[in-house]
Design a protein around this motif. Structure first.
Motif, PDB file in Angstrom:
ATOM      1  N   HIS A 163       1.100  -1.325   0.078  1.00 40.27           N
ATOM      2  CA  HIS A 163       0.041  -0.008  -0.079  1.00 40.27           C
ATOM      3  C   HIS A 163       0.978   1.413   0.032  1.00 40.27           C
ATOM      4  N   LYS A 164       2.147   1.075   0.637  1.00 39.26           N
ATOM      5  CA  LYS A 164       2.817   2.162   0.522  1.00 39.26           C
ATOM      6  C   LYS A 164       4.387   1.655   0.537  1.00 39.26           C
ATOM      7  N   GLU A 165       5.207   2.359  -0.251  1.00 36.02           N
ATOM      8  CA  GLU A 165       6.654   1.764  -0.649  1.00 36.02           C
ATOM      9  C   GLU A 165       7.400   1.353   0.557  1.00 36.02           C
ATOM     10  N   ASP A 166       8.060   0.152   0.327  1.00 37.88           N
ATOM     11  CA  ASP A 166       8.826  -0.357   1.415  1.00 37.88           C
ATOM     12  C   ASP A 166       9.938   0.194   1.626  1.00 37.88           C
ATOM     13  N   ILE A 167      10.466   0.663   0.539  1.00 32.52           N
ATOM     14  CA  ILE A 167      11.937   1.393   0.801  1.00 32.52           C
ATOM     15  C   ILE A 167      11.514   2.531   1.946  1.00 32.52           C
ATOM     16  N   CYS A 168      12.714   2.396   2.769  1.00 36.21           N
ATOM     17  CA  CYS A 168      12.105   3.504   3.910  1.00 36.21           C
ATOM     18  C   CYS A 168      12.220   4.932   3.721  1.00 36.21           C
ATOM     19  N   TYR A 169      11.694   5.798   4.513  1.00 32.52           N
ATOM     20  CA  TYR A 169      11.691   7.162   4.464  1.00 32.52           C
ATOM     21  C   TYR A 169      13.316   7.695   4.345  1.00 32.52           C
ATOM     22  N   ALA A 170      13.855   7.126   5.334  1.00 33.61           N
ATOM     23  CA  ALA A 170      15.196   7.652   5.732  1.00 33.61           C
ATOM     24  C   ALA A 170      16.144   7.501   4.312  1.00 33.61           C
ATOM     25  N   THR A 171      15.942   5.795   3.696  1.00 35.00           N
ATOM     26  CA  THR A 171      16.654   5.755   2.565  1.00 35.00           C
ATOM     27  C   THR A 171      16.566   6.708   1.461  1.00 35.00           C
ATOM     28  N   THR A 172      15.214   6.835   1.216  1.00 35.81           N
ATOM     29  CA  THR A 172      14.758   7.924   0.314  1.00 35.81           C
ATOM     30  C   THR A 172      15.140   9.163   0.254  1.00 35.81           C
ATOM     31  N   ASN A 173      15.056   9.774   1.460  1.00 34.53           N
ATOM     32  CA  ASN A 173      15.667  11.067   1.888  1.00 34.53           C
ATOM     33  C   ASN A 173      16.830  11.242   1.671  1.00 34.53           C
ATOM     34  N   ARG A 174      17.889  10.112   2.068  1.00 30.52           N
ATOM     35  CA  ARG A 174      19.199  10.386   1.971  1.00 30.52           C
ATOM     36  C   ARG A 174      19.688  10.279   0.479  1.00 30.52           C
ATOM     37  N   GLN A 175      19.175   9.523  -0.112  1.00 30.31           N
ATOM     38  CA  GLN A 175      19.391   9.393  -1.683  1.00 30.31           C
ATOM     39  C   GLN A 175      19.078  10.928  -2.342  1.00 30.31           C
ATOM     40  N   ALA A 176      17.823  11.324  -1.951  1.00 29.15           N
ATOM     41  CA  ALA A 176      17.350  12.509  -2.453  1.00 29.15           C
ATOM     42  C   ALA A 176      18.329  13.485  -2.156  1.00 29.15           C
ATOM     43  N   ALA A 177      18.825  13.835  -1.021  1.00 27.95           N
ATOM     44  CA  ALA A 177      19.778  14.591  -0.359  1.00 27.95           C
ATOM     45  C   ALA A 177      21.141  14.676  -1.222  1.00 27.95           C
ATOM     46  N   VAL A 178      21.664  13.511  -1.661  1.00 26.17           N
ATOM     47  CA  VAL A 178      22.898  13.157  -2.305  1.00 26.17           C
ATOM     48  C   VAL A 178      22.729  13.663  -3.851  1.00 26.17           C
ATOM     49  N   LYS A 179      21.660  13.419  -4.218  1.00 29.78           N
ATOM     50  CA  LYS A 179      21.119  13.943  -5.609  1.00 29.78           C
ATOM     51  C   LYS A 179      21.312  15.277  -5.874  1.00 29.78           C
ATOM     52  N   ALA A 180      21.012  15.929  -4.655  1.00 28.28           N
ATOM     53  CA  ALA A 180      20.679  17.479  -4.859  1.00 28.28           C
ATOM     54  C   ALA A 180      22.420  18.070  -4.845  1.00 28.28           C
ATOM     55  N   ILE A 181      23.233  17.305  -4.226  1.00 30.86           N
ATOM     56  CA  ILE A 181      24.586  17.896  -4.476  1.00 30.86           C
ATOM     57  C   ILE A 181      25.580  17.378  -5.284  1.00 30.86           C
ATOM     58  N   ALA A 182      25.208  16.180  -5.716  1.00 25.99           N
ATOM     59  CA  ALA A 182      26.086  15.227  -6.723  1.00 25.99           C
ATOM     60  C   ALA A 182      26.705  16.101  -7.695  1.00 25.99           C
ATOM     61  N   GLY A 183      25.852  16.944  -8.448  1.00 28.15           N
ATOM     62  CA  GLY A 183      26.015  17.657  -9.725  1.00 28.15           C
ATOM     63  C   GLY A 183      27.207  18.802  -9.344  1.00 28.15           C
ATOM     64  N   LYS A 184      27.163  19.233  -8.128  1.00 25.60           N
ATOM     65  CA  LYS A 184      27.976  20.452  -7.691  1.00 25.60           C
ATOM     66  C   LYS A 184      29.221  20.152  -6.945  1.00 25.60           C
ATOM     67  N   VAL A 185      29.645  19.138  -7.144  1.00 22.93           N
ATOM     68  CA  VAL A 185      30.884  18.694  -6.200  1.00 22.93           C
ATOM     69  C   VAL A 185      32.158  17.738  -7.222  1.00 22.93           C
ATOM     70  N   ASP A 186      33.300  17.716  -6.837  1.00 22.16           N
ATOM     71  CA  ASP A 186      34.071  17.046  -7.630  1.00 22.16           C
ATOM     72  C   ASP A 186      34.297  15.725  -6.793  1.00 22.16           C
ATOM     73  N   LEU A 187      33.863  15.443  -5.762  1.00 25.56           N
ATOM     74  CA  LEU A 187      33.907  14.088  -4.740  1.00 25.56           C
ATOM     75  C   LEU A 187      32.955  14.178  -3.677  1.00 25.56           C
ATOM     76  N   THR A 188      32.449  12.844  -3.768  1.00 24.46           N
ATOM     77  CA  THR A 188      31.446  12.697  -2.603  1.00 24.46           C
ATOM     78  C   THR A 188      31.713  11.825  -1.721  1.00 24.46           C
ATOM     79  N   ILE A 189      32.035  12.068  -0.478  1.00 23.75           N
ATOM     80  CA  ILE A 189      32.323  11.379   0.782  1.00 23.75           C
ATOM     81  C   ILE A 189      31.222  10.764   1.438  1.00 23.75           C
ATOM     82  N   VAL A 190      30.931   9.468   1.476  1.00 25.91           N
ATOM     83  CA  VAL A 190      29.721   8.877   2.137  1.00 25.91           C
ATOM     84  C   VAL A 190      30.363   8.341   3.438  1.00 25.91           C
TER      85      VAL A 190
END
Length: 329
Positions: A206-233
């Motif tokens: 009924h509601k997606e199984d991927i949890c809110y935290a996984t979804t939110n953290r991936q969205a935040a990374v997408k927001a910065i990925a194109g603006k940086v030369d390296l991403t450190i996780v």
């Protein structure tokens, strides 16, 4: 003569912009699981036994060990005891609490409520006569826990889009799918689209199984990925959601993304020509490790830190009742 005339010239540190992704780090399920271990230690004393790493982070595990937690992989490593035995946030097969009960163990389940939701969905689908397709990664404890809710053969694991294209169920009229909670949002959407195209009657959550935290953290990374030369996780190599953040960063336009557990692992050569760096943390990585990375960057560069926030999280989960009640006199 002024002091500046006698002091050697200090090398000027190069400027480095740091984009700090938010949300990052602990999710509500991880926070709850760690609280459960700490509250059990406070209420019942050491040792408190924990089956499997409570969350996938070595720093967290070692910190809890220092407080009296004893980590094991299986229950048969635990001696006969009246002390608490805690199941990890990833969830466990039904055979585990059954085995604990047979030994009269004082078991406390720290399974994330969002993982428990997937268990409930899978059980319901099975009771209604459906064959269950589980989208996830083989060998991950969450997948083992979900599969272990049902009899052998009731769940088929789907690991990729190619697998989704190739699978040939006996009865396509009675299918349902559930997913691991820590997957790539985009990869999972692709797999679900294939399943829905091939099996139009398949039943989903009924509601997606991927949890809110996984979804939110991936969205935040997408927001910065194109603006940086390296991403450190910041995260552990066995942390599914942390590994997905590395993939998401590179797919979203970042030239290079890396996973590190601690600041000591930063490969400084990758920053030689970097003008901007992104920093985030997986859902089981504490903020203190992010601070450690920022401190290490500040020692080598003249950094400016900008937090990029894409969502605000206010979710919290209650701990089990036996840990909320005061200890008996």
């Amino acid at each position: 003569m002024s002091p500046s005339d006698t002091e050697p010239d200090r090398p000027q540190r190069r400027a480095l912009k740091v984009l700090l992704a938010a949300p990052r780090g602990f999710c509500a399920g991880v926070d709850r699981a760690i609280q459960i271990v700490e509250l059990a230690l406070a209420k019942f004393g050491a040792p408190v036994y924990v089956r499997h790493e409570i969350v996938h982070n070595r720093y967290v595990v070692e910190s809890l060990k220092a407080k009296g937690a004893v980590f094991v992989e299986e229950l048969d490593e635990i001696p006969d005891t009246t002390q608490p035995v805690i199941f990890s946030a990833h969830g466990v097969p039904k055979s585990v609490p059954r085995a604990a009960k047979s030994r009269n163990m004082f078991a406390i389940d720290a399974t994330c409520p969002l993982v428990f939701k997937v268990h409930t969905e899978a059980t319901r689908h099975f009771a209604e006569g459906r064959k269950i397709l589980l989208i996830g990664h083989a060998g991950h404890p969450e997948v083992e826990g979900t599969t272990g809710q049902l009899p052998p053969g009731a769940v088929t694991l789907i690991e990729s889009a190619a697998h989704a294209e190739a699978i040939a169920p006996d009865d396509v009229s009675q299918l349902a799918y559930v997913t691991q909670t820590t997957l790539s949002v985009d990869d999972t959407a692709e797999i679900v689209a294939i399943l829905k195209r091939r099996f139009p009657n398949i039943v989903g959550p009924h509601k997606e199984d991927i949890c809110y935290a996984t979804t939110n953290r991936q969205a935040a990374v997408k927001a910065i990925a194109g603006k940086v030369d390296l991403t450190i996780v910041v995260g552990a190599p066995n942390s599914s959601n942390s590994l997905r953040l590395v993939e998401v960063a590179e797919r979203s336009g970042c030239p290079k993304a890396i996973l590190i557990q601690r600041a000591a692992e930063i490969p400084w050569d990758l920053l030689d020509s970097a003008g901007a760096v992104g920093v985030t943390a997986g859902a089981s990585a504490p903020e203190t490790l992010v601070d450690e990375v920022l401190d290490a960057l500040a020692q080598r560069f003249e950094i400016t830190v900008e937090q990029v926030t894409t969502a605000n999280e206010r979710i919290a989960f209650n701990v089990p009742r036996e840990l909320r009640e005061p200890a008996e006199a």
